[in-house]
Write an enzyme that holds these catalytic residues in place. Sequence first.
Site, PDB file in Angstrom:
ATOM      1  N   ASN A   9      -7.110  -1.502   5.180  1.00  7.24           N
ATOM      2  CA  ASN A   9      -6.738  -0.270   4.471  1.00  7.24           C
ATOM      3  C   ASN A   9      -7.883   0.091   3.540  1.00  7.24           C
ATOM      4  OD1 ASN A   9      -5.609   1.795   3.031  1.00  7.24           O
ATOM      5  ND2 ASN A   9      -4.132   0.525   1.910  1.00  7.24           N
ATOM      6  N   TRP A  10      -8.644   1.093   3.945  1.00  3.82           N
ATOM      7  CA  TRP A  10      -9.822   1.471   3.155  1.00  3.82           C
ATOM      8  C   TRP A  10      -9.460   2.324   1.943  1.00  3.82           C
ATOM      9  CZ3 TRP A  10     -14.098   3.034   7.280  1.00  3.82           C
ATOM     10  CH2 TRP A  10     -14.527   1.860   7.924  1.00  3.82           C
ATOM     11  N   LYS A  11      -8.211   2.724   1.837  1.00  2.27           N
ATOM     12  CA  LYS A  11      -7.745   3.541   0.703  1.00  2.27           C
ATOM     13  C   LYS A  11      -8.648   4.776   0.547  1.00  2.27           C
ATOM     14  CE  LYS A  11      -5.967  -0.664  -1.352  1.00  2.27           C
ATOM     15  NZ  LYS A  11      -5.229  -1.215  -2.459  1.00  2.27           N
ATOM     16  N   HIS A 101       3.210   2.645   1.524  1.00  3.35           N
ATOM     17  CA  HIS A 101       2.346   1.813   0.677  1.00  3.35           C
ATOM     18  C   HIS A 101       2.773   1.969  -0.783  1.00  3.35           C
ATOM     19  CE1 HIS A 101      -1.189   0.134  -1.245  1.00  3.35           C
ATOM     20  NE2 HIS A 101      -1.481  -0.419  -0.084  1.00  3.35           N
ATOM     21  N   GLU A 103       1.131   2.156  -3.421  1.00  2.00           N
ATOM     22  CA  GLU A 103       0.371   3.139  -4.209  1.00  2.00           C
ATOM     23  C   GLU A 103       0.911   4.542  -3.985  1.00  2.00           C
ATOM     24  OE1 GLU A 103      -3.543   1.967  -2.907  1.00  2.00           O
ATOM     25  OE2 GLU A 103      -3.414   0.130  -4.091  1.00  2.00           O
ATOM     26  N   GLU A 183       4.041  -6.746   0.808  1.00  2.00           N
ATOM     27  CA  GLU A 183       2.971  -6.606  -0.175  1.00  2.00           C
ATOM     28  C   GLU A 183       3.566  -6.601  -1.574  1.00  2.00           C
ATOM     29  OE1 GLU A 183      -0.711  -4.755   1.719  1.00  2.00           O
ATOM     30  OE2 GLU A 183       0.467  -3.115   0.900  1.00  2.00           O
ATOM     31  N   GLY A 189      -4.641  -5.396  -5.261  1.00  2.00           N
ATOM     32  CA  GLY A 189      -5.824  -4.970  -6.013  1.00  2.00           C
ATOM     33  C   GLY A 189      -5.981  -5.691  -7.340  1.00  2.00           C
ATOM     34  N   SER A 229      -4.481  -8.763  -2.235  1.00  2.00           N
ATOM     35  CA  SER A 229      -5.683  -9.529  -2.598  1.00  2.00           C
ATOM     36  C   SER A 229      -6.042 -10.591  -1.572  1.00  2.00           C
ATOM     37  CB  SER A 229      -5.503 -10.154  -3.994  1.00  2.00           C
ATOM     38  OG  SER A 229      -5.344  -9.136  -4.964  1.00  2.00           O
ATOM     39  N   GLY A 250      -6.879  -4.763   1.699  1.00  2.00           N
ATOM     40  CA  GLY A 250      -7.392  -3.592   0.990  1.00  2.00           C
ATOM     41  C   GLY A 250      -8.847  -3.772   0.607  1.00  2.00           C
ATOM     42  N   GLY A 251      -9.073  -4.166  -0.637  1.00  2.00           N
ATOM     43  CA  GLY A 251     -10.438  -4.260  -1.174  1.00  2.00           C
ATOM     44  C   GLY A 251     -11.412  -5.014  -0.280  1.00  2.00           C
TER      45      GLY A 251
END
Length: 292
Positions: A9-11, A101, A103, A183, A189, A229, A250-251
Site C-alpha cells: 500500500n503506497w498510500k 483502510h 486511514e 490491521e 505507521g 509496521s 505500508g511504509g
Amino acid sequence: MRPVIIAANWKMNTTPADAGDLARTIASRTREPGVVRVICPPFVCLAAVRDALDDPGLAAPDGGRAAVGAQDVHHEAAGAYTGWTSAAMLAGLATWTIVGHSERRRDAGETDGVINGKVRRAQEARLHVILCVGERLAEREAGQAERVVRDQVRGCLDRVGAPAPADQDVDWGAVPWLTIAYEPVWAIGTGRNARGADAAAMAGVIRETLGELGFADRGEAIPVLYGGSVTSANIGEFLAEPSIDGALVGGASLKPDEMAGIVARAGVTAAARLEAGSRPGEGTRRDAAPTS
Ligand code: PEP
C-alpha cells in the site's frame, strides 16, 4: 491451500513519473514462486504501474505476475460524486482494491455500512478485495479488540456472501475474491507491531465470524493478512502463524530492499505450504512454515 499474499500500500506517495520505475524495481526483486504480489499505488499512478508490470521478464519463475490494486473504490456504482472513483472505472487498470483502510475510516469518516457498499461494488466489478479491519489502541486496552473486529467484519460483509450467486461463474484464479487484512490501528505507521500470536488470535475471530455469516467452509478458504509496521525483520513472526497468509505493507513497501526481504520470507512459507499440500495424507491447509 490458501495463497500467500504480500500487498504493497503506497498510500499518497509516488507520482506518475516515478511510480513505474519503483514498481519495476520491486517486481524484479520479488520474483518468489508461489507468492501473490499486489502493488497498490495512488489512482493517478495506476496506469504507469500497470504498464511497468506488463513485462514478462518481471514474472516469477512459476509465471506469477505482480498485480495492480487500487487503494479504495466508491460505495456507489456511478453518480454525482465529484472527485471519487468507482469500482467499474478500474477496468483495465487494476484487478485488486483495498477497502476500509483505517486511514479512510479516520479521515473520510467511512463507516462499516459505507464499506459494505464498497465491498459489493468491487465484487460486482470482479475486483479482488482486501478488506481492512482492526481496533484502536483504547479499544484494545479496554479489552474490546475482538468485539470491535467482529463487529467490523459483520458490518462490512453483511449480506455479501461467498460467493454471491452471480459470481459462481467467475474464475477468480487461485486467489479467492476476498482477503481480510487485520490491521490494529495502533500499529499502522507507528513502528509498533502486534505480536504474531495476537494476529493469529484475531485471524481466528475473523474466520469464526465469516462462518457465522455463512461463508463456505467456515471462512477457512479466505486469506487473512496482518498489517501494521511490517518489515523484513518482523515478517517471519507473522508468517510463522499458520492462520496468517501474508501482509499488507505500508511504509516498507516503498523500499525495494524491504520488499525483497519480505517477499523472500513469504516465499519460504509458500514453498512449505505447497510441499505440505502435496504430501499424501496431509491436509492441504496445513502450514509447515518454519517458526521464524
Ligand atoms: C497500511 O498502510 O496498511 C500499513 C499497514 O502501513 P504501515 O506498514 O506503514 O504500518
